[in-house]
Design a protein around this motif. Structure first.
Motif, PDB file in Angstrom:
ATOM      1  N   LEU A 134       0.903  -1.085   0.030  1.00  0.00           N
ATOM      2  CA  LEU A 134       0.186  -0.032  -0.110  1.00  0.00           C
ATOM      3  C   LEU A 134       0.886   1.310   0.052  1.00  0.00           C
ATOM      4  CD1 LEU A 134      -2.738  -0.726   2.456  1.00  0.00           C
ATOM      5  CD2 LEU A 134      -3.083  -0.150  -0.107  1.00  0.00           C
ATOM      6  N   TYR A 135       1.832   1.166   0.793  1.00  0.00           N
ATOM      7  CA  TYR A 135       2.916   2.378   0.870  1.00  0.00           C
ATOM      8  C   TYR A 135       3.438   2.617  -0.434  1.00  0.00           C
ATOM      9  CZ  TYR A 135       6.543   5.523   2.648  1.00  0.00           C
ATOM     10  OH  TYR A 135       7.274   6.302   2.896  1.00  0.00           O
ATOM     11  N   LEU A 136       3.966   1.609  -1.147  1.00  0.00           N
ATOM     12  CA  LEU A 136       4.536   1.898  -2.455  1.00  0.00           C
ATOM     13  C   LEU A 136       3.594   2.358  -3.431  1.00  0.00           C
ATOM     14  CD1 LEU A 136       6.605  -1.422  -2.575  1.00  0.00           C
ATOM     15  CD2 LEU A 136       7.474   0.952  -2.476  1.00  0.00           C
ATOM     16  N   LEU A 137       2.371   1.860  -3.305  1.00  0.00           N
ATOM     17  CA  LEU A 137       1.202   2.230  -4.321  1.00  0.00           C
ATOM     18  C   LEU A 137       0.916   3.682  -4.092  1.00  0.00           C
ATOM     19  CD1 LEU A 137      -0.884   1.603  -6.343  1.00  0.00           C
ATOM     20  CD2 LEU A 137      -2.372   0.933  -4.295  1.00  0.00           C
ATOM     21  N   TRP A 138       0.811   4.047  -2.714  1.00  0.00           N
ATOM     22  CA  TRP A 138       0.294   5.554  -2.495  1.00  0.00           C
ATOM     23  C   TRP A 138       1.603   6.313  -2.856  1.00  0.00           C
ATOM     24  CZ3 TRP A 138       2.356   8.602   2.034  1.00  0.00           C
ATOM     25  CH2 TRP A 138       1.588   9.784   1.983  1.00  0.00           C
ATOM     26  N   LEU A 174      10.173   4.148   7.778  1.00  0.00           N
ATOM     27  CA  LEU A 174      10.710   3.768   6.385  1.00  0.00           C
ATOM     28  C   LEU A 174      10.966   5.222   5.838  1.00  0.00           C
ATOM     29  CD1 LEU A 174      11.779   1.891   4.208  1.00  0.00           C
ATOM     30  CD2 LEU A 174       9.440   2.057   3.362  1.00  0.00           C
ATOM     31  N   THR A 175       9.764   6.099   5.940  1.00  0.00           N
ATOM     32  CA  THR A 175       9.837   7.299   5.372  1.00  0.00           C
ATOM     33  C   THR A 175      10.928   8.181   5.984  1.00  0.00           C
ATOM     34  OG1 THR A 175       7.370   7.147   5.078  1.00  0.00           O
ATOM     35  CG2 THR A 175       8.263   9.347   5.246  1.00  0.00           C
ATOM     36  N   ALA A 176      11.049   8.175   7.423  1.00  0.00           N
ATOM     37  CA  ALA A 176      12.213   8.835   7.992  1.00  0.00           C
ATOM     38  C   ALA A 176      13.615   8.552   7.543  1.00  0.00           C
ATOM     39  CB  ALA A 176      11.948   8.612   9.639  1.00  0.00           C
ATOM     40  N   VAL A 185      12.753   7.888   2.535  1.00  0.00           N
ATOM     41  CA  VAL A 185      11.713   8.621   1.509  1.00  0.00           C
ATOM     42  C   VAL A 185      11.307   9.797   2.532  1.00  0.00           C
ATOM     43  CG1 VAL A 185       9.725   8.520   0.228  1.00  0.00           C
ATOM     44  CG2 VAL A 185      10.969   6.522   0.752  1.00  0.00           C
ATOM     45  N   PRO A 186      11.494  10.999   1.864  1.00  0.00           N
ATOM     46  CA  PRO A 186      11.081  12.369   2.558  1.00  0.00           C
ATOM     47  C   PRO A 186       9.686  12.271   2.629  1.00  0.00           C
ATOM     48  CG  PRO A 186      11.707  12.614   0.248  1.00  0.00           C
ATOM     49  CD  PRO A 186      12.022  11.352   0.366  1.00  0.00           C
ATOM     50  N   PHE A 187       9.284  12.752   3.887  1.00  0.00           N
ATOM     51  CA  PHE A 187       7.544  13.048   4.041  1.00  0.00           C
ATOM     52  C   PHE A 187       7.243  14.182   3.296  1.00  0.00           C
ATOM     53  CE2 PHE A 187       4.423  11.539   6.579  1.00  0.00           C
ATOM     54  CZ  PHE A 187       3.552  12.799   6.796  1.00  0.00           C
ATOM     55  N   PRO A 188       6.231  14.261   2.658  1.00  0.00           N
ATOM     56  CA  PRO A 188       5.613  15.039   1.831  1.00  0.00           C
ATOM     57  C   PRO A 188       5.450  16.583   2.572  1.00  0.00           C
ATOM     58  CG  PRO A 188       4.318  13.366   1.657  1.00  0.00           C
ATOM     59  CD  PRO A 188       5.070  12.780   2.710  1.00  0.00           C
ATOM     60  N   ARG A 189       5.795  17.487   1.927  1.00  0.00           N
ATOM     61  CA  ARG A 189       5.417  18.834   2.656  1.00  0.00           C
ATOM     62  C   ARG A 189       4.011  19.035   2.939  1.00  0.00           C
ATOM     63  NH1 ARG A 189       9.470  22.480   0.976  1.00  0.00           N
ATOM     64  NH2 ARG A 189      11.149  21.592   0.015  1.00  0.00           N
ATOM     65  N   PHE A 190       3.820  19.729   4.025  1.00  0.00           N
ATOM     66  CA  PHE A 190       2.369  19.957   4.535  1.00  0.00           C
ATOM     67  C   PHE A 190       1.829  20.632   3.429  1.00  0.00           C
ATOM     68  CE2 PHE A 190       2.551  17.978   8.305  1.00  0.00           C
ATOM     69  CZ  PHE A 190       3.674  17.877   9.011  1.00  0.00           C
ATOM     70  N   SER A 191       2.545  21.544   2.672  1.00  0.00           N
ATOM     71  CA  SER A 191       1.910  22.452   1.601  1.00  0.00           C
ATOM     72  C   SER A 191       1.416  21.821   0.511  1.00  0.00           C
ATOM     73  CB  SER A 191       2.928  23.659   1.277  1.00  0.00           C
ATOM     74  OG  SER A 191       4.083  23.282   1.044  1.00  0.00           O
ATOM     75  N   THR A 192       2.011  20.557   0.228  1.00  0.00           N
ATOM     76  CA  THR A 192       1.714  19.674  -0.849  1.00  0.00           C
ATOM     77  C   THR A 192       0.874  18.651  -0.546  1.00  0.00           C
ATOM     78  OG1 THR A 192       3.561  18.448  -0.723  1.00  0.00           O
ATOM     79  CG2 THR A 192       3.933  20.600  -1.964  1.00  0.00           C
ATOM     80  N   LEU A 193       0.287  18.717   0.874  1.00  0.00           N
ATOM     81  CA  LEU A 193      -0.464  17.481   1.150  1.00  0.00           C
ATOM     82  C   LEU A 193      -1.588  17.491   0.270  1.00  0.00           C
ATOM     83  CD1 LEU A 193      -0.350  17.386   4.831  1.00  0.00           C
ATOM     84  CD2 LEU A 193       0.605  15.632   3.129  1.00  0.00           C
ATOM     85  N   GLY A 194      -2.131  18.520  -0.374  1.00  0.00           N
ATOM     86  CA  GLY A 194      -3.381  18.615  -1.151  1.00  0.00           C
ATOM     87  C   GLY A 194      -3.013  17.847  -2.306  1.00  0.00           C
TER      88      GLY A 194
END
Lengths: 494, 173
Positions: free
Chosen positions: A38-42, B94-96, B99-108
């Motif tokens: 799911l994570y990869l998909l998202w 894993l994100t930390a 893979v960078p966490f998305p910016r809050f301004s781009t969450l949309g």
């Protein structure tokens, strides 16, 4: 969009976890497989969404488009985006140019509508138009990467680098051409203080010959010289300029072309001839290109184009042209071409051995020797600057095109004539503006003999006749002004 | 500017890394046993080492931290709720790490993808639930099948990778 190796590793892990969960009946791994997939998909769908929403605005400013060899060009690129984005921006540096200051690649972190400016400097290794046409922006979210290639469109010129304008109606400054729609005083104004139109106003007359049109008689010169003189040179240039939709100028910029008084050298004359063609091309909307060469190689290489920035680049290149330092190198005189030797060799190969005697065998040995040297000649031919200049033009020629070569025919004549033959075989109309000005360099020489001038002129005439024997080739003999000066001074014209 | 943004972003990542590591350790320790304690210690040691050795931030090394977390001994005894909680925290871990966490301004920008993901997940889980009704297929195995379906979807999307986009821009001279 491409997946990084890490992404494939996570896919494999997810498959393994799902497998472990099924085999070992463990919720932990079954859920691990689901959550990872799911994570990869998202992240995949989200990255696509980011790419789709990206709108980069790139503006590039180059301070010069045509420079001398070794010249410096400063480039300023401003990048902005409507949405925040991070990525690697890179300008593609063209061939023949070296980066000397700054960087053309940068990892950017753009805020919404905030501009980032990238500055760098280039040095040209070969002299030509400098344009940065390609750049790229690469996004990478750790799992996927995507590169957007940006290509400059056909030039949208808002402010030309030079105040070149094309005006119709006025007679060209090159003399009494009088063609309707002739241009362009502004183009002329870009020229430096060469002695104005050196040779042009004088070199278009020659003694009248049976068959010449009466309309082309120069009556003033005829009266002064007491014999009929015909205006030929400019009329022939008219024919050359009208010949095709594309005119490729090839100018010999070798050291020999620097002969003559300052401001009225052979090269000045060549530049003024080129000016004539550029002016005509601008008036007709034809494409005009410029290739120059000297003893060491091709110096300028501008493909034929009709756009205003290109023409101004051609004019500027002509304006800045200087004769190169003459190179002294051993030259191998070969009156036999490679193809001649091959034909003879093939003939001997077909001769039965029984019919060959000692004389024929010896001659065959000589021909074989020449064959070996002719291969070297062919290799040297391809490397000869004059030949390369012509082949460079031929590679890009399309449609009805005309080749105008301005040279004194003294340097590398064999490669030059081979190149001209090649051009004529390819269907191009070739006009050779042949200059002769041997009188200059020896006028101060204490050993100067008039006979040497005649001998040199005879050699020049032989070369001209050889070229005239090639189909689709017309040779226009243009004596520089100084060569005519003695007789014209006597006639009180000059 | 890039250095400043990098520093800010690194702070968020560091906080996320610390929080997710602590969460994983807590979940491990709620099922306290010698093995789970050892697992928690190893995970903590890896995360601490990554602060001192920047090379461990590279994806090819940071992935080992994720694998260490996945090899936790609680895998042998976790129920569904614990497994879901643990794996969600692992995804953030894993994100930390990588893979960078998305910016809050781009969450949309991420909303539509999230909705599509949820739809696909629902379809896969529905299939899993249907399979679980069959005799001879355990709930865990049915869940694994759902995971396999999601994986096939991901692989299919990876196969349809888009070529590099080409944009023509006007160049001002």
């Amino acid at each position: 969009m491409r997946a990084q190796p890490l992404t494939y590793l996570l896919v494999v892990l997810s498959a393994l976890f799902a497998g472990f969960g099924a085999l070992l009946d463990l919720w932990f791994y079954a859920v691990a497989g689901i959550v990872l997939a799911l994570y990869l998909l998202w992240r995949f769908l989200a990255f696509q969404s980011v790419i789709a929403s990206l709108q980069l605005l790139i503006r590039r400013n180059i301070d010069k488009t045509v420079v001398r060899r070794g010249g410096r060009v400063n480039v300023e690129v401003s990048i902005s985006s409507r949405v925040p984005v991070k990525g690697l921006f890179s300008d593609t540096i063209p061939v023949g140019v070296e980066l000397v200051d700054g960087t053309n690649r940068a990892q950017l972190s753009l805020r919404a509508d905030e501009k980032v400016v990238l500055r760098y400097a280039l040095v040209t290794i070969s002299r030509e138009t400098v344009s940065i046409e390609h750049s790229s922006f690469t996004l990478n979210n750790g799992l996927f990467s995507h590169t957007i290639q940006y290509t400059a469109a056909a030039r949208e010129v808002k402010q030309p680098p030079y105040a070149v304008s094309v005006e119709g109606g006025a007679g060209g400054a090159g003399g009494a051409r009088g063609a309707p729609g002739a241009t362009s005083t502004s183009v002329q104004a870009l020229y430096r203080q060469r002695r104005a139109h050196a040779g042009m106003e004088l070199a278009y007359i020659r003694p009248f010959e049976v068959g010449d049109s009466l309309k082309r008689i120069h009556w003033k010169a005829s009266a002064k010289l007491n014999k009929l003189m015909t205006k030929e040179f400019l009329a022939d240039l008219d024919d050359a300029a009208d010949a095709g939709a594309s005119v490729s100028l090839i100018i010999d910029q070798g050291g020999m072309m620097g002969r003559g008084p300052a401001g009225a050298t052979e090269l000045d004359f060549a530049v003024n001839v080129a000016d004539y063609f550029v002016t005509s091309a601008v008036a007709r909307g034809s494409r005009v290109g410029l290739v120059t060469y000297d003893d060491s190689g091709v110096r300028t290489n501008l493909a034929a184009d009709a756009s205003l920035p290109h023409v101004s680049g051609v004019v500027r290149a002509l304006n800045e042209m200087e004769p190169a330092t003459p190179l002294r190198r051993p030259r191998t005189k070969m009156d036999v071409t490679g193809s001649d030797v091959l034909h003879v060799k093939q003939h001997f190969a077909a001769t039965p051995e029984a019919d060959a005697n000692d004389d024929i065998r010896r001659f065959r040995h000589i021909i074989s020797y020449l064959y070996a040297h002719s291969e070297g000649y062919v290799r040297n031919l391809h490397g000869a600057p004059a030949f390369r200049a012509i082949t460079t033009t031929l590679k890009r020629a399309r449609g009805r095109s005309t080749l105008v070569l301005v040279s004194d025919l003294e340097s590398d004549f064999s490669p030059l004539s081979e190149g001209i033959r090649l051009a004529s075989r390819r269907g191009m109309r070739v006009y050779v503006i042949a200059l002769f000005s041997k009188v200059f360099e020896e006028s101060d020489d204490p050993l100067f003999e008039v006979e040497d001038v005649y001998a040199a002129y005879e050699a020049h005439r032989r070369r001209v006749r050889k070229l005239e024997g090639t189909p689709n080739v017309k040779v226009i003999e243009a004596n520089a002004a100084e060569a005519l000066r003695p007789s014209l001074q006597e006639a009180r014209i000059a | 500017m890039t250095a400043q943004k990098g520093a800010t972003h690194l702070g968020v990542r560091t906080i996320l890394l610390v929080c997710t590591t602590l969460a994983l350790i807590i979940i491990d320790l709620t099922h306290f046993a010698l093995a789970t304690a050892v697992g928690a210690i190893i995970l903590a040691a890896f995360v601490v080492a990554s602060f001192y050795f920047p090379r461990l931030h590279e994806p090819k090394f940071a992935i080992y931290g994720f694998i260490i977390a996945q090899l936790s001994p609680i895998s042998l005894q976790a129920n569904l709720v614990t497994a879901v909680a643990y794996q969600v925290v692992c995804a953030l871990f894993l994100t930390a790490l990588i893979v960078p966490f998305p910016r809050f301004s781009t969450l949309g920008t991420y909303t539509k993808p999230a909705l599509i993901t949820i739809l696909i997940m629902a379809a896969a889980l529905a299939l899993g639930v249907a399979l679980a009704q069959l005799d001879g297929v355990s709930d865990v195995q049915a869940a694994s099948v759902s995971g396999a379906v999601l994986l096939v979807t991901v692989l299919a999307l990876l196969r349809t990778t888009r070529d590099d986009t080409r944009v023509t821009i006007a160049q001002e001279v």
